[in-house]
Write a protein that holds these residues in place. Structure first.
Motif, PDB file in Angstrom:
ATOM      1  N   SER A   1       9.987   2.273  -1.155  1.00 55.12           N
ATOM      2  CA  SER A   1      10.915   3.290  -1.634  1.00 55.12           C
ATOM      3  C   SER A   1      12.333   2.722  -1.549  1.00 55.12           C
ATOM      4  CB  SER A   1      10.812   4.551  -0.773  1.00 55.12           C
ATOM      5  OG  SER A   1      11.329   4.291   0.527  1.00 55.12           O
ATOM      6  N   GLU A   2      13.291   3.417  -2.145  1.00 55.29           N
ATOM      7  CA  GLU A   2      14.676   2.955  -2.080  1.00 55.29           C
ATOM      8  C   GLU A   2      15.150   2.876  -0.629  1.00 55.29           C
ATOM      9  OE1 GLU A   2      19.018   4.230  -3.860  1.00 55.29           O
ATOM     10  OE2 GLU A   2      17.219   4.777  -4.986  1.00 55.29           O
ATOM     11  N   GLU A   3      14.794   3.860   0.178  1.00 52.95           N
ATOM     12  CA  GLU A   3      15.185   3.865   1.589  1.00 52.95           C
ATOM     13  C   GLU A   3      14.528   2.711   2.347  1.00 52.95           C
ATOM     14  OE1 GLU A   3      14.870   6.716   5.537  1.00 52.95           O
ATOM     15  OE2 GLU A   3      14.598   7.607   3.566  1.00 52.95           O
ATOM     16  N   GLN A   4      13.242   2.478   2.110  1.00 49.24           N
ATOM     17  CA  GLN A   4      12.543   1.370   2.756  1.00 49.24           C
ATOM     18  C   GLN A   4      13.140   0.031   2.332  1.00 49.24           C
ATOM     19  OE1 GLN A   4       8.662   2.453   1.276  1.00 49.24           O
ATOM     20  NE2 GLN A   4       7.933   2.971   3.344  1.00 49.24           N
ATOM     21  N   SER A   5      13.526  -0.084   1.065  1.00 50.56           N
ATOM     22  CA  SER A   5      14.117  -1.306   0.550  1.00 50.56           C
ATOM     23  C   SER A   5      15.460  -1.590   1.236  1.00 50.56           C
ATOM     24  CB  SER A   5      14.299  -1.189  -0.967  1.00 50.56           C
ATOM     25  OG  SER A   5      14.790  -2.387  -1.500  1.00 50.56           O
TER      26      SER A   5
ATOM     27  N   GLU B   1       6.892  -2.023  -4.258  1.00 46.66           N
ATOM     28  CA  GLU B   1       6.234  -0.808  -3.783  1.00 46.66           C
ATOM     29  C   GLU B   1       6.932  -0.149  -2.587  1.00 46.66           C
ATOM     30  OE1 GLU B   1       1.975  -1.083  -3.518  1.00 46.66           O
ATOM     31  OE2 GLU B   1       1.880  -2.392  -5.281  1.00 46.66           O
TER      32      GLU B   1
END
Length: 73
Positions: free
Chosen positions: A31-35, A29
């Motif tokens: 986002s790509e940036e958060q990941s 859950e």
């Protein structure tokens, strides 16, 4: 292949599947940036735990081994 001097590349996790599952769950859950940010934080935390710059430099070389880096003009 890079010959290791300090870095232990032999499996040492007693339950590697559990760690992998926890890693995947951490990313669920996001986002790509958060990941990417979570991965960067994890890398820095583990690098701090290791604390030995020679070992970390060796790990960087091994991690990049075989990857095609884009040509910079």
């Amino acid at each position: 292949m890079i010959e290791t001097r300090k870095l232990n590349v032999q499996p040492t996790l007693s339950r590697p599947d559990d760690f992998y599952n926890a890693l995947v769950e951490m990313h669920r859950e996001l986002s790509e940036e958060q990941s990417r940010l979570a991965n960067a934080k994890l890398i820095l935390l583990l690098a701090n735990q290791i604390g030995d710059e020679e070992t970390l430099e060796e790990a960087l070389k091994i991690a990049a081994e075989g990857l095609n880096k884009p040509t910079v003009f």
